[in-house]
Enzyme design. Structure first.
Site, PDB file in Angstrom:
ATOM      1  N   GLY A  70      49.648  20.846   5.910  1.00  0.00           N
ATOM      2  CA  GLY A  70      48.197  20.858   5.164  1.00  0.00           C
ATOM      3  C   GLY A  70      48.139  22.412   4.460  1.00  0.00           C
ATOM      4  N   SER A  71      48.644  23.504   5.176  1.00  0.00           N
ATOM      5  CA  SER A  71      48.635  24.594   4.705  1.00  0.00           C
ATOM      6  C   SER A  71      49.507  24.636   3.470  1.00  0.00           C
ATOM      7  CB  SER A  71      49.261  25.776   5.643  1.00  0.00           C
ATOM      8  OG  SER A  71      48.512  25.684   6.795  1.00  0.00           O
ATOM      9  N   ASN A 151      36.846  21.474  10.040  1.00  0.00           N
ATOM     10  CA  ASN A 151      37.662  21.124  11.187  1.00  0.00           C
ATOM     11  C   ASN A 151      37.094  22.060  12.394  1.00  0.00           C
ATOM     12  OD1 ASN A 151      38.367  23.604   9.445  1.00  0.00           O
ATOM     13  ND2 ASN A 151      39.547  24.475  11.048  1.00  0.00           N
ATOM     14  N   GLN A 179      41.383  17.011   7.938  1.00  0.00           N
ATOM     15  CA  GLN A 179      40.532  16.503   8.848  1.00  0.00           C
ATOM     16  C   GLN A 179      39.939  15.042   8.887  1.00  0.00           C
ATOM     17  OE1 GLN A 179      40.111  17.553  12.130  1.00  0.00           O
ATOM     18  NE2 GLN A 179      41.212  19.355  11.784  1.00  0.00           N
ATOM     19  N   SER A 199      47.872  16.528   6.434  1.00  0.00           N
ATOM     20  CA  SER A 199      48.672  16.879   7.186  1.00  0.00           C
ATOM     21  C   SER A 199      48.888  15.681   8.631  1.00  0.00           C
ATOM     22  CB  SER A 199      48.302  18.292   8.063  1.00  0.00           C
ATOM     23  OG  SER A 199      49.029  18.683   8.866  1.00  0.00           O
ATOM     24  N   HIS A 201      50.064  15.880  11.522  1.00  0.00           N
ATOM     25  CA  HIS A 201      49.835  16.143  12.983  1.00  0.00           C
ATOM     26  C   HIS A 201      48.388  16.106  13.341  1.00  0.00           C
ATOM     27  CE1 HIS A 201      48.519  20.272  13.434  1.00  0.00           C
ATOM     28  NE2 HIS A 201      48.794  20.391  12.298  1.00  0.00           N
ATOM     29  N   THR A 237      65.910  20.048   1.178  1.00  0.00           N
ATOM     30  CA  THR A 237      66.026  18.429   1.536  1.00  0.00           C
ATOM     31  C   THR A 237      64.860  18.177   2.116  1.00  0.00           C
ATOM     32  OG1 THR A 237      68.508  19.169   1.465  1.00  0.00           O
ATOM     33  CG2 THR A 237      67.629  17.175   2.896  1.00  0.00           C
ATOM     34  N   CYS A 324      39.823  35.426  19.785  1.00  0.00           N
ATOM     35  CA  CYS A 324      40.037  36.694  20.474  1.00  0.00           C
ATOM     36  C   CYS A 324      41.568  37.382  20.050  1.00  0.00           C
ATOM     37  CB  CYS A 324      39.981  36.782  22.000  1.00  0.00           C
ATOM     38  SG  CYS A 324      40.263  38.182  22.888  1.00  0.00           S
TER      39      CYS A 324
HETATM   40  C1  LIG Z   1      44.864  21.870  10.429  1.00  0.00           C
HETATM   41  C2  LIG Z   1      44.279  22.137   9.132  1.00  0.00           C
HETATM   42  C3  LIG Z   1      45.009  22.731   8.081  1.00  0.00           C
HETATM   43  C4  LIG Z   1      46.415  23.060   8.252  1.00  0.00           C
HETATM   44  O1  LIG Z   1      47.323  22.220   8.376  1.00  0.00           O
HETATM   45  P1  LIG Z   1      48.864  22.526   8.897  1.00  0.00           P
HETATM   46  O2  LIG Z   1      49.590  21.329   8.729  1.00  0.00           O
HETATM   47  O3  LIG Z   1      48.780  22.918  10.344  1.00  0.00           O
HETATM   48  O4  LIG Z   1      49.196  23.412   8.001  1.00  0.00           O
HETATM   49  C5  LIG Z   1      44.329  22.838   6.923  1.00  0.00           C
HETATM   50  N1  LIG Z   1      43.060  22.483   6.843  1.00  0.00           N
HETATM   51  C6  LIG Z   1      42.352  21.743   7.636  1.00  0.00           C
HETATM   52  C7  LIG Z   1      40.957  21.709   7.471  1.00  0.00           C
HETATM   53  C8  LIG Z   1      42.883  22.024   8.984  1.00  0.00           C
HETATM   54  O5  LIG Z   1      42.299  21.339   9.819  1.00  0.00           O
END
Ligand SMILES: *Cc1c(COP(=O)(O)O)cnc(C)c1O
Length: 395
Positions: A70-71, A151, A179, A199, A201, A237, A324
């Site tokens: 996602g990032s 999120n 999300q 993303s 995961h 790749t 923290c």
């Molecule tokens: C988890 C998340 C990301 C980042 O995704 P990654 O695959 O961990 O880099 C970006 N945006 C939102 C809203 C997320 O919840």
């Protein structure tokens, strides 16, 4: 009892995704760029995944670009829109103050490079207002980037209306749907979405893999230079096993979306009702327009970190809004954006339920959060001041 209630942080891989991944590792280890048949077979896996993913969000396969998550998708979407804007002399971007840091930190960089950023208020309910978006659009606005669902507090934005306003004014619309994908219906055409990040995961796929949807005709800017993979827009790749698993996970999630959402939101509402009985507590974000699995509360006179540690002792994995870092407690930027004051924002708890959550587990969560909050308050000097009337209650 063990309850994993941090599905917004990451999800457990589904057996379907794991077997898709293992099958590719065992049978299709070739490089998709190789011309011989072993390579071509890996290429077929890649293209099947692309069209399976495209079908779920009503895109065309050529509009799906695989990324490391996602990032990366967020970074590439913003960099691309900024570059398109710059060429037209348009350097104004509209967003919100409660985006993920992948968006906010990229916006900070763009500001340093001469772009102007307007952050729309999200109000107490955690939702942008269409008329405020429309009023913020200017002649030189090149991009609106607003997350599909938050999120931390799970609030869902009026995405189709946002897209419609953007297109009425000829502005590109990107949404961070990390999300939302796999949890809420997405139709990039009907919702007027030009770019979308996702993303794997966050919907039971593997970590380190995601995709960027970019509507045909949008010129993408590379973040990574090198080989000609992904039409020359993302070198390296391809993560074929991860991509195959992502497609399997998304297809599976989309196939059960309605029943999952019905089940989760009923238990979410049971959890919200139970936690609301704790005195001086409050739900964060709109109760209705929220992700089916998201519950986020503030408890007065509590420190989020202590709450998490004590819940962990009781087998509960949860999350708090405040991070923290090296001794300094920064309250969540999301909770501050919906108007929670620092003291209250520190006492926050996020519980994000999975699709397999049960009523017994929810009741276990309610009972244990109630007990731990009572326990922490029993020796909190801050709470004593509130109870003695030396400080006013806010919640
Ligand atoms: C988890 C998340 C990301 C980042 O995704 P990654 O695959 O961990 O880099 C970006 N945006 C939102 C809203 C997320 O919840």
């Amino acid at each position: 009892m063990k309850v994993y209630a941090d599905n917004a942080a990451t999800t457990k891989m589904s057996p379907t995704a794991i077997s898709a991944m293992v099958a590719v590792m065992e049978n299709d280890f070739g490089n998709p760029s190789s011309l011989y048949s072993i390579g071509q077979s890996a290429k077929e896996v890649l293209e099947q995944a692309r069209s399976d993913i495209a079908a779920v969000i009503n895109a065309d396969p050529q509009e799906i670009l695989f990324t490391s998550g996602g990032s990366e998708a967020d970074n590439q979407a913003l960099r691309s829109a900024a570059e398109i804007g710059r060429k037209k002399g348009k350097k104004h971007i509209i967003s919100t103050p409660f985006e993920h840091h992948a968006i906010l930190h990229t916006l900070n960089k763009l500001e340093q490079e001469g772009y102007e950023v307007t952050l729309l208020p999200v109000h107490e309910e955690g939702i942008v207002r269409i008329e405020e978006l429309e009023a913020a659009i200017r002649e030189d606005t090149c991009l609106v980037t607003i997350m599909f669902a938050n999120n931390e507090i799970g609030t869902v934005q009026p995405i189709a209306e946002i897209g419609e306003v953007c297109h009425k004014h000829g502005v590109l619309f990107h949404t961070d749907a990390v999300q939302a994908a796999g949890h809420l219906p997405i139709d990039v055409k009907a919702m007027h979405i030009d770019m979308l990040s996702s993303s794997a995961h966050k919907y039971h796929g593997p970590k380190g893999v995601g995709f960027l949807y970019a509507r045909k005709g949008i010129a993408l800017t590379n973040l990574i230079e090198g080989g000609a993979q992904e039409k020359g827009k993302r070198a390296g790749t391809e993560n074929v096993p991860g991509i195959a698993a992502m497609a399997a996970a998304l297809k599976e999630a989309a196939g059960h979306m309605t029943e999952n959402a019905r089940h989760q939101s009923a238990l979410r509402d049971r959890l919200i009702k139970g936690l609301s009985e704790i005195p001086h507590s409050a739900l964060n974000g709109d109760a209705v327009h929220r992700l089916p699995g998201n519950v986020n509360f503030c408890f007065e006179g509590i420190e989020g970190e202590s709450l998490l540690l004590l819940l962990d002792d009781r087998g509960i994995s949860a999350s708090s809004g405040s991070a923290c870092t090296s001794g300094s407690l920064d309250p969540s930027h999301v909770l501050l954006s919906i108007g929670r004051v620092h003291d209250v924002a520190h006492g926050s708890l996020r519980l994000t339920l999975g699709e397999d959550i049960t009523e017994e587990e929810v009741d276990y969560l309610i009972r244990n959060v109630q007990e731990v909050v009572d326990y922490l308050r029993s020796f909190s000097p801050f709470w004593r001041d509130l109870e003695d009337g030396k400080r006013p209650h806010i919640l």
